[in-house]
Design an enzyme around this catalytic site. Structure first.
Site, short mmCIF file in Angstrom:
data_model
loop_
_atom_site.label_atom_id
_atom_site.label_comp_id
_atom_site.label_asym_id
_atom_site.label_seq_id
_atom_site.Cartn_x
_atom_site.Cartn_y
_atom_site.Cartn_z
CG ASP A 116 -2.00 1.05 1.13
OD1 ASP A 116 -2.41 1.39 0.01
OD2 ASP A 116 -2.46 1.52 2.19
CE1 TYR A 118 -0.42 9.00 3.79
CE2 TYR A 118 1.85 9.77 3.97
CZ TYR A 118 0.53 9.83 4.37
OH TYR A 118 0.16 10.71 5.37
NE ARG A 132 4.14 15.41 10.34
CZ ARG A 132 3.55 14.50 9.56
NH1 ARG A 132 3.09 13.37 10.09
NH2 ARG A 132 3.41 14.71 8.27
CG ASP A 223 -5.92 -0.43 3.09
OD1 ASP A 223 -6.19 -1.57 3.51
OD2 ASP A 223 -4.84 0.13 3.30
NE ARG A 227 -7.97 6.79 8.97
CZ ARG A 227 -7.21 6.72 7.90
NH1 ARG A 227 -5.93 6.46 8.03
NH2 ARG A 227 -7.72 6.89 6.70
CD GLN A 230 -3.03 4.19 10.44
OE1 GLN A 230 -4.22 4.12 10.16
NE2 GLN A 230 -2.14 4.65 9.59
CE1 TYR A 234 2.71 7.45 12.39
CE2 TYR A 234 1.21 7.48 14.27
CZ TYR A 234 2.03 8.14 13.37
OH TYR A 234 2.17 9.50 13.45
CB THR A 247 -7.58 -4.56 2.00
OG1 THR A 247 -6.70 -4.04 3.01
CG2 THR A 247 -7.50 -3.68 0.77
CB THR A 334 -6.13 7.75 1.18
OG1 THR A 334 -6.14 6.73 2.17
CG2 THR A 334 -7.46 8.49 1.18
CD GLU A 348 -7.82 12.87 3.56
OE1 GLU A 348 -7.29 13.75 2.84
OE2 GLU A 348 -8.02 11.70 3.18
#
Length: 401
Positions: A116, A118, A132, A223, A227, A230, A234, A247, A334, A348
């Site tokens: 996968d 990004y 962030r 997928d 969250r 994760q 992560y 998935t 995504t 999002e």
């Protein structure tokens, strides 16, 4: 264009002819090609016409066909186009047309490895701003290489498979220690997946200009992502249990040849990429996705906004000598566009849960039990024709235990 009646607004016109694996009743699964609201049962047609490789259409997966390579893929497409365009083929094909409503679609191929990526700058930037807020949205490596991770091939499931809410460790920001329980922030990721046919050799990278020699076609991908699981797990090694539980992919594989007229040049990349990622003919496809939650349209991401091309993904994935295998699936990550209504995930769309959506009169941030998500997509050709990619759907069921 074809002697077969095709309903208006069908995703599968006479130039699309995607391949999938279907079952009727108690019969063994086998390969079909979709057109309109029907499919052609390819095994008996190919056998009667003594087509080279006819035996692969009687198999329960596409893997045998995928392994044949590009010359066979192109020859098969020409044969399929003749079947549906040539009136003289009616008597051979018509007895083997089956309504799609009468079949059960299967996972179209046995997945070997799953990677996968990004590759959407808008998505990566949105998550950077959420996670962030006091730093640059993109990490320093993001525009130098297609970031990706290895997923779990064994939990890739066919469209329509129910998705059991995953459980795991969760640690809210204000908690002193993690607890265990069902995910409270279950999400989707709208992606395009690429299906590998021809394998590569261990120790030999695949250059960007060899992409089409190895990749047969595409599927739609959702997928699913937990969250909260994760977020806790992560760092430092990346996604694990928050991504590996399921998935979903669409049942029909649309060939790159069918999408050829929907390819557009990749946008500019700044700073310039290293030589192994550079190419004169790098492209993406002009694809629009539609995301529906419980029947309501909530987003329309655009694939043409992607920063990294699939050929660059393959080049980076193999530059260290790693192999491609028949049945490998690699996905874009995504897909999100620049507009608020073009975001490819609920983290999002709800901006981290702070801006709920109203869906059928109810507020939603993340997915609740009983919610059903359907992703559809189509490619727009240079002549204005739409090439449908079908749909991938899944409904959330409660966590076990």
């Amino acid at each position: 264009m074809t002697w077969i009646d095709i309903p208006e607004h069908s995703p599968f016109g006479p130039d699309t002819l995607p391949l999938g694996v279907f079952r009727t009743g108690d019969e063994e699964p086998r390969v079909g090609a979709a057109i309109g609201d029907q499919l052609i049962d390819l095994a008996p047609v190919a056998s009667a016409q003594m087509l080279d490789g006819a035996q692969w259409f009687a198999e329960p997966t596409l893997n045998g066909f995928l392994a044949l390579g590009r010359p066979a893929w192109q020859a098969t497409r020409e044969w399929l186009l003749d079947l549906v365009r040539n009136e003289a083929q009616r008597d051979a094909v018509e007895p083997h047309l089956i309504p799609l409503s009468a079949v059960t679609m299967q996972l179209p191929f046995e997945v070997a490895d799953y990677v996968d990526f990004y590759a959407s700058e808008q998505h990566a930037s949105n998550l950077g701003r959420l996670f962030r807020p006091d730093s640059e949205p993109l990490l320093p490596n993001w525009k130098h290489l297609p970031v990706g991770y290895h997923g779990r091939a064994g939990t890739i499931v066919a469209s329509g498979t129910e998705i059991v809410r995953p459980s795991g460790q969760r640690k809210p920001p204000d908690a002193a220690a993690p607890d265990f329980g069902p995910s409270r922030r279950l999400d989707i990721e709208v992606e395009l997946g690429y299906v590998v046919g021809r394998p590569s050799t261990l120790g030999r990278p695949v250059p960007v200009d060899a992409f089409e020699e190895h990749v047969y076609g595409v599927v739609l991908v959702n997928d699913w992502s937990a969250r909260d699981l994760q977020a806790w797990e992560y760092v430092p090694l990346g996604p694990f249990l928050g991504k590996s539980f399921a998935t979903s992919i669409s049942p029909w594989v649309v060939s790159l040849d069918a999408l050829r007229d929907a390819a557009i040049p990749l946008g500019p990349q700044d700073p310039p990429v290293l030589p192994y990622l550079a190419g004169d003919r790098l492209t993406v496809h002009d694809i629009t996705f539609e995301v529906r939650l419980n029947g309501q349209l909530v987003s329309t991401p655009k694939y043409k906004e992607l920063y990294w091309s699939p050929a660059q993904m393959v080049a980076h994935m193999t530059v260290n000598g790693a192999t491609l295998r028949t049945g490998d699936l690699f996905a874009s990550g995504t897909v999100s566009g620049p507009g608020p209504d073009e975001r490819g995930s609920f983290i999002e769309l709800s901006w981290g849960g702070r801006e709920p959506l109203t869906v059928n009169g109810e507020q939603r941030t993340f997915l609740e039990d009983g919610d059903e998500v359907t992703i559809t997509g189509w490619a727009q050709t240079s002549s204005g024709q739409r090439i449908g990619l079908g749909e991938v759907t899944g409904r959330i069921t409660p966590a076990v235990g």
